[in-house]
Write a protein that holds these residues in place. Structure first.
Motif, PDB file in Angstrom:
ATOM      1  N   ALA A  20      -3.311  14.921 -15.234  1.00 22.89           N
ATOM      2  CA  ALA A  20      -2.357  13.973 -14.650  1.00 22.89           C
ATOM      3  C   ALA A  20      -0.938  14.523 -14.716  1.00 22.89           C
ATOM      4  N   GLY A  21      -0.819  15.842 -14.515  1.00 27.77           N
ATOM      5  CA  GLY A  21       0.493  16.427 -14.328  1.00 27.77           C
ATOM      6  C   GLY A  21       0.909  16.272 -12.885  1.00 27.77           C
ATOM      7  N   VAL A  22       1.822  17.099 -12.424  1.00 30.64           N
ATOM      8  CA  VAL A  22       2.299  16.992 -11.046  1.00 30.64           C
ATOM      9  C   VAL A  22       1.149  17.153 -10.061  1.00 30.64           C
ATOM     10  N   ALA A  23       0.336  18.208 -10.213  1.00 28.73           N
ATOM     11  CA  ALA A  23      -0.756  18.463  -9.278  1.00 28.73           C
ATOM     12  C   ALA A  23      -1.816  17.368  -9.348  1.00 28.73           C
ATOM     13  N   GLY A  24      -2.206  16.975 -10.560  1.00 32.06           N
ATOM     14  CA  GLY A  24      -3.227  15.939 -10.707  1.00 32.06           C
ATOM     15  C   GLY A  24      -2.762  14.600 -10.168  1.00 32.06           C
ATOM     16  N   THR A  25      -1.507  14.252 -10.409  1.00 31.14           N
ATOM     17  CA  THR A  25      -0.968  12.992  -9.895  1.00 31.14           C
ATOM     18  C   THR A  25      -0.962  12.997  -8.378  1.00 31.14           C
ATOM     19  N   ALA A  26      -0.503  14.105  -7.783  1.00 30.53           N
ATOM     20  CA  ALA A  26      -0.498  14.196  -6.323  1.00 30.53           C
ATOM     21  C   ALA A  26      -1.907  14.100  -5.761  1.00 30.53           C
ATOM     22  N   ALA A  27      -2.874  14.752  -6.412  1.00 33.22           N
ATOM     23  CA  ALA A  27      -4.263  14.697  -5.948  1.00 33.22           C
ATOM     24  C   ALA A  27      -4.810  13.275  -6.024  1.00 33.22           C
ATOM     25  N   ALA A  28      -4.538  12.593  -7.123  1.00 35.24           N
ATOM     26  CA  ALA A  28      -5.035  11.222  -7.285  1.00 35.24           C
ATOM     27  C   ALA A  28      -4.434  10.291  -6.235  1.00 35.24           C
ATOM     28  N   LEU A  29      -3.131  10.413  -6.003  1.00 36.41           N
ATOM     29  CA  LEU A  29      -2.479   9.554  -5.014  1.00 36.41           C
ATOM     30  C   LEU A  29      -2.979   9.865  -3.608  1.00 36.41           C
ATOM     31  N   ALA A  30      -3.146  11.156  -3.289  1.00 34.88           N
ATOM     32  CA  ALA A  30      -3.625  11.527  -1.959  1.00 34.88           C
ATOM     33  C   ALA A  30      -5.048  11.049  -1.726  1.00 34.88           C
ATOM     34  N   ALA A 275     -18.271   9.641 -19.948  1.00 30.14           N
ATOM     35  CA  ALA A 275     -18.628  10.474 -18.800  1.00 30.14           C
ATOM     36  C   ALA A 275     -18.355   9.705 -17.514  1.00 30.14           C
ATOM     37  N   PHE A 276     -18.025  10.448 -16.465  1.00 24.55           N
ATOM     38  CA  PHE A 276     -17.701   9.857 -15.175  1.00 24.55           C
ATOM     39  C   PHE A 276     -18.454  10.623 -14.098  1.00 24.55           C
ATOM     40  N   ASP A 277     -19.200   9.903 -13.247  1.00 28.06           N
ATOM     41  CA  ASP A 277     -19.916  10.528 -12.140  1.00 28.06           C
ATOM     42  C   ASP A 277     -19.104  10.357 -10.866  1.00 28.06           C
ATOM     43  N   ALA A 278     -19.021  11.409 -10.060  1.00 26.99           N
ATOM     44  CA  ALA A 278     -18.189  11.369  -8.870  1.00 26.99           C
ATOM     45  C   ALA A 278     -18.804  12.185  -7.750  1.00 26.99           C
ATOM     46  N   ARG A 279     -18.490  11.792  -6.523  1.00 26.99           N
ATOM     47  CA  ARG A 279     -18.901  12.570  -5.351  1.00 26.99           C
ATOM     48  C   ARG A 279     -18.083  13.849  -5.239  1.00 26.99           C
ATOM     49  N   ALA A 280     -16.838  13.804  -5.720  1.00 28.98           N
ATOM     50  CA  ALA A 280     -15.963  14.985  -5.663  1.00 28.98           C
ATOM     51  C   ALA A 280     -15.057  14.970  -6.880  1.00 28.98           C
ATOM     52  N   VAL A 281     -14.650  16.155  -7.293  1.00 29.34           N
ATOM     53  CA  VAL A 281     -13.794  16.310  -8.478  1.00 29.34           C
ATOM     54  C   VAL A 281     -12.633  17.219  -8.110  1.00 29.34           C
ATOM     55  N   VAL A 282     -11.458  16.861  -8.581  1.00 28.91           N
ATOM     56  CA  VAL A 282     -10.290  17.738  -8.487  1.00 28.91           C
ATOM     57  C   VAL A 282      -9.919  18.174  -9.898  1.00 28.91           C
ATOM     58  N   VAL A 283      -9.966  19.472 -10.152  1.00 26.86           N
ATOM     59  CA  VAL A 283      -9.565  20.005 -11.451  1.00 26.86           C
ATOM     60  C   VAL A 283      -8.106  20.450 -11.342  1.00 26.86           C
ATOM     61  N   ALA A 284      -7.238  19.743 -12.033  1.00 25.29           N
ATOM     62  CA  ALA A 284      -5.808  20.058 -12.071  1.00 25.29           C
ATOM     63  C   ALA A 284      -5.379  20.066 -13.532  1.00 25.29           C
TER      64      ALA A 284
END
Length: 424
Positions: A20-30, A275-284
């Motif tokens: 949840a840094g700059v990249a992770g925050t931007a990815a989550a919001l997008a 644990a969290f199951d997801a269709r897609a993951v963003v590693v930031a």
């Protein structure tokens, strides 16, 4: 997550963002804007919390022209959602506590942009704060700067409290009004001669307070770029928390231990057992500073004087089937059990150091090489510019791509295809 957003996204495909840094925050919001249900798993303080407030898009903005490089529109919208940042059309000129005036693409709104004040008289407020020498800084910044005597400290402990604690006191309107009155008193004898004031890092933590102070004083007021670990990083975290909440992103505090395929989904496991199951993951998850990557050559192995095997010097900190590389290819395994010479990996000994480039190999949209459904953003990406705005732009691309993948996978599910794990 707010009730309205939670209800609207209840049936949406799930995207998990690691970091949840700059990249992770931007990815989550997008991803949330693209219609996905988003969980951001935040492992704690990383490089973004060390932000100094100068926003660069390219690695080395050597001139104001380089500082004007365009930021993609989607990323600019996410920057607006964070609040508290300024991107002047022609770039900015910022002061630093190292005595340098440097160009930047933009800045934390608490910082003073001196570009509009060029050639005019700027006061550097004298203040007994650690690391703050108004006379030396005014001399270093140039002839346009002059020390100014003013009462800035109200309590005895303010001579020694950290910058972030001092800045937090000016979140209070009454305290900010008191400071404005003291500054007006200081400039009154020569009010016509001053066009701006520079103060030590002190102007708010919940949000930048420079605009409110400037309005009360009648002159532009602001901070310089200071050392990492000051109020700018905390202002980012406060803005991030507000933006994620407004977007309906679930914000979980946990450190991710692994990202592994689980049927037609990905399972993100935290070190606290969740644990969290997801269709897609963003590693930031960040680079070497943010603990997303580790410098771990063979000689760091324990319990043996002679390492049992040779391995690349950099690895991913979490367990995931992602390829770590640089210069567009996987890292080489050194030909010696003791690994490469450390001076060949880092600045200033190497012209293009490996430690500046190493990361997860990925495409333009952040899609991790060989791991369908996993995207990467920020300093964990190989060969990326290690700048604040590049991380924001990369996060925006990866988050939008992850949401699109999740939406497509929901209608046509298929098992993730993973590359061999990068760990030996």
């Amino acid at each position: 997550m707010s009730g309205a957003h939670a209800e609207a996204n209840a049936g949406a495909p799930h995207v998990v963002v690691v970091g949840a840094g700059v990249a992770g925050t931007a990815a989550a919001l997008a991803a949330a804007r693209a219609g996905a249900r988003v969980t951001a798993v935040d492992g704690g303080t990383g490089a973004s919390a060390l932000a100094t407030g100068a926003l660069d898009l390219v690695d080395r903005p050597a001139s104001p022209r380089a500082a004007r490089d365009a930021l993609p529109g989607a990323a600019r919208g996410l920057l607006d959602a964070l609040g508290g940042y300024v991107l002047p059309e022609g770039g900015a000129l910022l002061l630093t506590t190292a005595g340098v005036v440097r160009p930047a693409r933009g800045h934390d709104a608490a910082l003073l942009d001196v570009a509009p004040l060029a050639g005019r008289r700027i006061g550097v407020v004298r203040c007994h704060r650690p690391g703050w020498d108004a006379d030396a800084l005014a001399h270093a910044w140039g002839d346009a700067y002059a020390p100014l005597d003013a009462t800035v400290l109200r309590h005895a402990d303010e001579r020694v409290v950290p910058d972030a604690d001092f800045a937090a006191r000016h979140d209070d309107d009454a305290r900010l009004a008191w400071l404005a009155e003291r500054l007006r008193e200081a400039i009154a004898p020569g009010a016509r001669g001053w066009c701006g004031l520079v103060l030590p890092p002190s102007l708010g933590v919940e949000r930048p307070r420079a605009a409110a102070l400037s309005s009360r004083v009648g002159l532009p007021c602001g901070e310089p770029v200071a050392a990492p670990g000051g109020p700018s990083g905390l202002r980012f975290e406060r803005g991030r928390d507000r933006a994620l909440s407004a977007a309906g992103v679930e914000h979980v505090r946990a450190r991710v231990a692994s990202v592994q395929p689980a049927g037609d989904r990905w399972r993100v496991s935290a070190d606290d057992g969740r644990a969290f199951d997801a269709r897609a993951v963003v590693v930031a998850s960040g680079g070497l500073v943010g603990r997303g990557l580790e410098y771990a050559p063979a000689e760091t192995m324990h319990a043996s004087a002679l390492p049992p095997l040779s391995r690349p010097p950099v690895r991913l900190a979490l367990d995931a089937p992602l390829a770590v590389g640089a210069h567009g290819r996987r890292l080489d395994v050194p030909g010696t059990l003791f690994g490469p010479a450390p001076e060949s990996l880092a600045w200033p000994f190497a012209r293009d150091p490996l430690l500046d480039r190493a990361g997860v190999l990925a495409g333009e949209d952040g899609a991790a090489r060989g791991a369908r459904g996993v995207f990467v953003a920020g300093d964990v990406v190989a060969d990326a510019a290690r700048t604040w705005l590049d991380a924001l732009a990369a996060g925006a691309r990866a988050g939008a791509a992850a949401a699109q993948h999740a939406l497509t996978a929901r209608s046509a599910p298929s098992s993730p295809r993973a590359a061999p794990a990068s760990r030996p």
